[in-house]
Design a protein around this motif. Structure first.
Motif, PDB file in Angstrom:
ATOM      1  N   PRO A   1       0.841  -1.204   0.000  1.00 56.05           N
ATOM      2  CA  PRO A   1       0.000   0.000   0.000  1.00 56.05           C
ATOM      3  C   PRO A   1       0.872   1.249   0.000  1.00 56.05           C
ATOM      4  CG  PRO A   1      -0.080  -1.090   2.140  1.00 56.05           C
ATOM      5  CD  PRO A   1       0.676  -2.001   1.219  1.00 56.05           C
ATOM      6  N   LEU A   2       0.444   2.264  -0.736  1.00 49.72           N
ATOM      7  CA  LEU A   2       1.281   3.453  -0.910  1.00 49.72           C
ATOM      8  C   LEU A   2       1.637   4.104   0.412  1.00 49.72           C
ATOM      9  CD1 LEU A   2      -0.395   5.178  -4.004  1.00 49.72           C
ATOM     10  CD2 LEU A   2       1.389   3.418  -3.935  1.00 49.72           C
ATOM     11  N   LEU A   3       0.718   4.032   1.387  1.00 48.50           N
ATOM     12  CA  LEU A   3       0.936   4.717   2.660  1.00 48.50           C
ATOM     13  C   LEU A   3       1.040   3.725   3.820  1.00 48.50           C
ATOM     14  CD1 LEU A   3      -1.645   7.619   2.152  1.00 48.50           C
ATOM     15  CD2 LEU A   3       0.824   7.664   1.720  1.00 48.50           C
ATOM     16  N   GLY A   4       1.345   2.472   3.537  1.00 49.37           N
ATOM     17  CA  GLY A   4       1.396   1.450   4.572  1.00 49.37           C
ATOM     18  C   GLY A   4       2.546   1.652   5.545  1.00 49.37           C
ATOM     19  N   ARG A   5       2.386   1.052   6.747  1.00 46.90           N
ATOM     20  CA  ARG A   5       3.394   1.152   7.799  1.00 46.90           C
ATOM     21  C   ARG A   5       3.562  -0.197   8.480  1.00 46.90           C
ATOM     22  NH1 ARG A   5       4.795   6.213   9.440  1.00 46.90           N
ATOM     23  NH2 ARG A   5       3.841   7.866   8.217  1.00 46.90           N
ATOM     24  N   GLU A   6       4.788  -0.436   8.986  1.00 44.57           N
ATOM     25  CA  GLU A   6       5.091  -1.626   9.800  1.00 44.57           C
ATOM     26  C   GLU A   6       4.699  -2.930   9.109  1.00 44.57           C
ATOM     27  OE1 GLU A   6       6.753  -1.820  12.503  1.00 44.57           O
ATOM     28  OE2 GLU A   6       6.869   0.239  13.206  1.00 44.57           O
ATOM     29  N   GLY A   7       4.829  -2.977   7.779  1.00 45.22           N
ATOM     30  CA  GLY A   7       4.560  -4.218   7.058  1.00 45.22           C
ATOM     31  C   GLY A   7       3.106  -4.612   6.972  1.00 45.22           C
ATOM     32  N   ALA A   8       2.184  -3.697   7.278  1.00 42.23           N
ATOM     33  CA  ALA A   8       0.757  -4.021   7.276  1.00 42.23           C
ATOM     34  C   ALA A   8       0.186  -4.004   5.864  1.00 42.23           C
ATOM     35  CB  ALA A   8       0.003  -3.030   8.156  1.00 42.23           C
ATOM     36  N   SER A   9      -0.856  -4.825   5.644  1.00 39.66           N
ATOM     37  CA  SER A   9      -1.659  -4.823   4.407  1.00 39.66           C
ATOM     38  C   SER A   9      -0.836  -5.143   3.166  1.00 39.66           C
ATOM     39  CB  SER A   9      -2.371  -3.477   4.232  1.00 39.66           C
ATOM     40  OG  SER A   9      -3.144  -3.139   5.361  1.00 39.66           O
ATOM     41  N   MET A  10       0.167  -5.981   3.311  1.00 34.72           N
ATOM     42  CA  MET A  10       0.992  -6.367   2.167  1.00 34.72           C
ATOM     43  C   MET A  10       0.589  -7.748   1.659  1.00 34.72           C
ATOM     44  SD  MET A  10       4.838  -5.035   2.963  1.00 34.72           S
ATOM     45  CE  MET A  10       5.207  -3.301   3.193  1.00 34.72           C
ATOM     46  N   ARG A  11       0.886  -7.997   0.395  1.00 32.95           N
ATOM     47  CA  ARG A  11       0.597  -9.308  -0.201  1.00 32.95           C
ATOM     48  C   ARG A  11       1.801  -9.744  -1.031  1.00 32.95           C
ATOM     49  NH1 ARG A  11      -3.186  -7.815  -2.890  1.00 32.95           N
ATOM     50  NH2 ARG A  11      -2.586  -8.001  -5.087  1.00 32.95           N
ATOM     51  N   ILE A  12       2.347 -10.903  -0.695  1.00 35.75           N
ATOM     52  CA  ILE A  12       3.461 -11.480  -1.433  1.00 35.75           C
ATOM     53  C   ILE A  12       2.918 -12.586  -2.330  1.00 35.75           C
ATOM     54  CG2 ILE A  12       5.635 -12.738  -1.286  1.00 35.75           C
ATOM     55  CD1 ILE A  12       6.115 -11.443   1.413  1.00 35.75           C
TER      56      ILE A  12
ATOM     57  N   GLY B   1      24.938   6.127   8.550  1.00 34.37           N
ATOM     58  CA  GLY B   1      25.051   5.001   9.467  1.00 34.37           C
ATOM     59  C   GLY B   1      24.093   3.881   9.123  1.00 34.37           C
ATOM     60  N   LEU B   2      24.076   2.872   9.994  1.00 34.78           N
ATOM     61  CA  LEU B   2      23.337   1.643   9.709  1.00 34.78           C
ATOM     62  C   LEU B   2      22.678   1.097  10.963  1.00 34.78           C
ATOM     63  CD1 LEU B   2      22.745  -0.779   7.772  1.00 34.78           C
ATOM     64  CD2 LEU B   2      24.884  -1.797   8.602  1.00 34.78           C
ATOM     65  N   GLY B   3      21.433   0.660  10.817  1.00 31.93           N
ATOM     66  CA  GLY B   3      20.738  -0.110  11.845  1.00 31.93           C
ATOM     67  C   GLY B   3      20.170  -1.355  11.194  1.00 31.93           C
ATOM     68  N   ILE B   4      20.184  -2.469  11.906  1.00 34.36           N
ATOM     69  CA  ILE B   4      19.746  -3.747  11.326  1.00 34.36           C
ATOM     70  C   ILE B   4      18.605  -4.318  12.155  1.00 34.36           C
ATOM     71  CG2 ILE B   4      20.421  -6.093  10.681  1.00 34.36           C
ATOM     72  CD1 ILE B   4      23.303  -5.090  10.493  1.00 34.36           C
ATOM     73  N   ARG B   5      17.531  -4.680  11.486  1.00 34.00           N
ATOM     74  CA  ARG B   5      16.444  -5.435  12.110  1.00 34.00           C
ATOM     75  C   ARG B   5      16.334  -6.770  11.391  1.00 34.00           C
ATOM     76  NH1 ARG B   5      11.686  -1.966  10.797  1.00 34.00           N
ATOM     77  NH2 ARG B   5      13.073  -1.434   9.075  1.00 34.00           N
ATOM     78  N   GLU B   6      16.023  -7.801  12.143  1.00 28.85           N
ATOM     79  CA  GLU B   6      15.916  -9.116  11.529  1.00 28.85           C
ATOM     80  C   GLU B   6      14.727  -9.881  12.095  1.00 28.85           C
ATOM     81  OE1 GLU B   6      19.564 -11.246  12.316  1.00 28.85           O
ATOM     82  OE2 GLU B   6      18.984 -11.669  14.383  1.00 28.85           O
ATOM     83  N   THR B   7      14.223 -10.791  11.269  1.00 24.13           N
ATOM     84  CA  THR B   7      13.100 -11.637  11.649  1.00 24.13           C
ATOM     85  C   THR B   7      13.176 -12.915  10.830  1.00 24.13           C
ATOM     86  OG1 THR B   7      10.688 -11.705  11.892  1.00 24.13           O
ATOM     87  CG2 THR B   7      11.546 -10.621   9.940  1.00 24.13           C
ATOM     88  N   THR B   8      12.351 -13.882  11.152  1.00 23.40           N
ATOM     89  CA  THR B   8      12.367 -15.135  10.395  1.00 23.40           C
ATOM     90  C   THR B   8      11.488 -15.060   9.159  1.00 23.40           C
ATOM     91  OG1 THR B   8      10.578 -15.995  11.781  1.00 23.40           O
ATOM     92  CG2 THR B   8      12.834 -16.541  12.438  1.00 23.40           C
ATOM     93  N   GLY B   9      10.574 -14.079   9.118  1.00 25.31           N
ATOM     94  CA  GLY B   9       9.627 -13.995   8.010  1.00 25.31           C
ATOM     95  C   GLY B   9      10.130 -13.159   6.855  1.00 25.31           C
ATOM     96  N   TYR B  10       9.311 -13.094   5.816  1.00 29.90           N
ATOM     97  CA  TYR B  10       9.661 -12.326   4.628  1.00 29.90           C
ATOM     98  C   TYR B  10       9.522 -10.821   4.841  1.00 29.90           C
ATOM     99  CZ  TYR B  10       9.571 -16.634   1.818  1.00 29.90           C
ATOM    100  OH  TYR B  10       9.825 -17.873   1.300  1.00 29.90           O
ATOM    101  N   ILE B  11       8.650 -10.412   5.776  1.00 33.55           N
ATOM    102  CA  ILE B  11       8.337  -9.002   5.967  1.00 33.55           C
ATOM    103  C   ILE B  11       8.804  -8.564   7.349  1.00 33.55           C
ATOM    104  CG2 ILE B  11       6.473  -7.314   6.175  1.00 33.55           C
ATOM    105  CD1 ILE B  11       4.939  -8.909   4.089  1.00 33.55           C
ATOM    106  N   THR B  12       9.549  -7.470   7.380  1.00 29.39           N
ATOM    107  CA  THR B  12      10.048  -6.924   8.637  1.00 29.39           C
ATOM    108  C   THR B  12       8.955  -6.059   9.255  1.00 29.39           C
ATOM    109  OG1 THR B  12      12.270  -6.889   7.679  1.00 29.39           O
ATOM    110  CG2 THR B  12      11.925  -5.628   9.695  1.00 29.39           C
ATOM    111  N   ASP B  13       8.450  -6.506  10.421  1.00 27.49           N
ATOM    112  CA  ASP B  13       7.357  -5.790  11.067  1.00 27.49           C
ATOM    113  C   ASP B  13       7.703  -5.554  12.532  1.00 27.49           C
ATOM    114  OD1 ASP B  13       7.050  -8.284  12.220  1.00 27.49           O
ATOM    115  OD2 ASP B  13       5.289  -8.818  11.037  1.00 27.49           O
TER     116      ASP B  13
END
Length: 381
Positions: free
Chosen positions: A299-310, A357-369
């Motif tokens: 979604p054009l204005l989506g946040r935190e990985g919400a409302s996405m479709r892979i 600079g750099l910050g790293i977030r990681e998760t097991t899923g395809y989408i970082t939320d």
């Protein structure tokens, strides 16, 4: 680039809380197997990798600025779902070059080639405190004398010093809707960097900003005129508010109104149109997936990985959310690389117009939320 294990510091929770990461528990859903801040692991990069990433980030940022110029000159505001009444104001903000301070690219990177742009958080980026301050002190405690891709703090101070702002205090606005404290602490940190740069500042909640209709100006709770304000509050929310028509014409806002064109995911399609087959871009379209057999609808204005479709030939995955009425961009899907079962996304910071600079977030899923964990990094000795 590699992932390495280490022993967390004794009392690390109190340590990071004292450094500003007071929200690390509240901002992370309960019941997860790991904390939001996870210093039991970290990533290591070579200096060559970091220098290459810096070049790619600054090139991407320059491309994004040229994309803004294209959208404004061609009048393509409808592609970004910006209300028609605000089009001229967005253009004026860009033509004035209203001052900007910071932003964060989200990148796919596995250490073997150019980073790929996933999106640009250019209006209200968070994870700043952990990127700028907390992981730097982790480095000093655990790897004294070590190096890190991190000049965020110094660059923020330098940036505030260079801005030409109206007289009087600069207000720093958070929102009372913030239930975790993350936004309040981010705003407080940015306010501190501005004060270190010599600015006079005032903290205020967005909800406490008043409009003086008679004198046509914004006021704080003590009756002071608001001439300039930093706000960690999305422009799309401001444009939907009854006071939005005043906000676009009165006061100097940071980040500026023209950043609505960088924080919107329609930018991805514009970039692909202007720079087809660029090694740091994934194909992206506004009118559908076209030739893509694997893609992610954002979604054009989506946040935190919400409302996405892979969508891939093998399966379709969707994330819950209420975004999407404004439209979608369809971006080619390349899964994040896997390091010991975790998928990192690189958050590369830009201050003014330079990589910082750099910050790293990681998760097991395809989408970082919001279930992802932040992990520190360092540069190899």
């Amino acid at each position: 680039m590699r992932r390495e294990h280490g022993t967390p510091r004794d009392g690390w929770e109190k340590t990071i809380e004292s450094q500003g990461l007071a929200y690390h528990r509240a901002a992370h859903p309960s019941g997860l197997s790991r904390p939001y801040w996870d210093e039991s692991v970290h990533y290591i990069f070579s200096m060559d990798e970091v220098e290459a990433l810096e070049e790619q980030v600054e090139e991407l940022h320059g491309m994004c600025l040229r994309a803004v110029e294209h959208v404004v000159s061609a009048g393509r505001f409808a592609d970004f779902a910006i209300p028609a009444w605000a089009w001229e104001e967005v253009a004026r903000s860009w033509e004035r070059r209203d001052p900007h301070v910071y932003a964060r690219f989200d990148l796919r990177y596995d250490g073997t080639g150019p980073a790929k742009l996933l999106e640009y958080n250019a209006d209200t980026p968070t994870s700043l405190v952990e990127s700028s301050v907390v992981q730097w002190f982790w480095l000093q405690d655990v790897h004294p004398g070590g190096d890190q891709w991190n000049s965020v703090h110094e660059r923020l101070i330098d940036r505030w010093r260079t801005l030409s702002l109206p007289p009087g205090p600069t207000h720093f606005a958070f929102t009372n809707m913030d239930e975790t404290g993350e936004e309040a602490m981010t705003v407080a940190y940015l306010q501190e960097t501005a004060e270190q740069a010599g600015l006079q500042t005032m903290a205020i909640a967005m909800e406490d900003i008043g409009w003086d209709a008679l004198n046509r100006r914004f006021m704080d709770v003590e009756g002071r005129m608001i001439r300039s304000a930093f706000k960690l509050y999305p422009w799309e929310w401001m444009l939907a508010d009854e006071f939005g028509r005043h906000a676009v014409r009165h006061a100097t806002w940071i980040e500026p109104l023209w950043k609505t064109l960088l924080s919107n995911k329609a930018l991805l399609a514009i970039l692909w149109e202007l720079y087809p087959d660029h090694p740091s871009l994934l194909p992206a379209y506004l009118d559908g997936p076209r030739e893509l057999t694997s893609y992610i609808a954002k979604p054009l204005l989506g946040r935190e990985g919400a409302s996405m479709r892979i969508v891939t030939p093998e399966e379709t995955q969707e994330t819950p959310g209420t975004y999407g009425q404004e439209g979608y961009v369809f971006q080619g899907f390349e899964a994040l690389p896997v390091f010991e079962g975790q998928r990192p996304v690189l958050g590369a910071w830009v201050v003014a117009d330079e990589a910082a600079g750099l910050g790293i977030r990681e998760t097991t899923g395809y989408i970082t939320d919001d279930t992802s964990s932040f992990v520190p990094h360092r540069i190899a000795d």
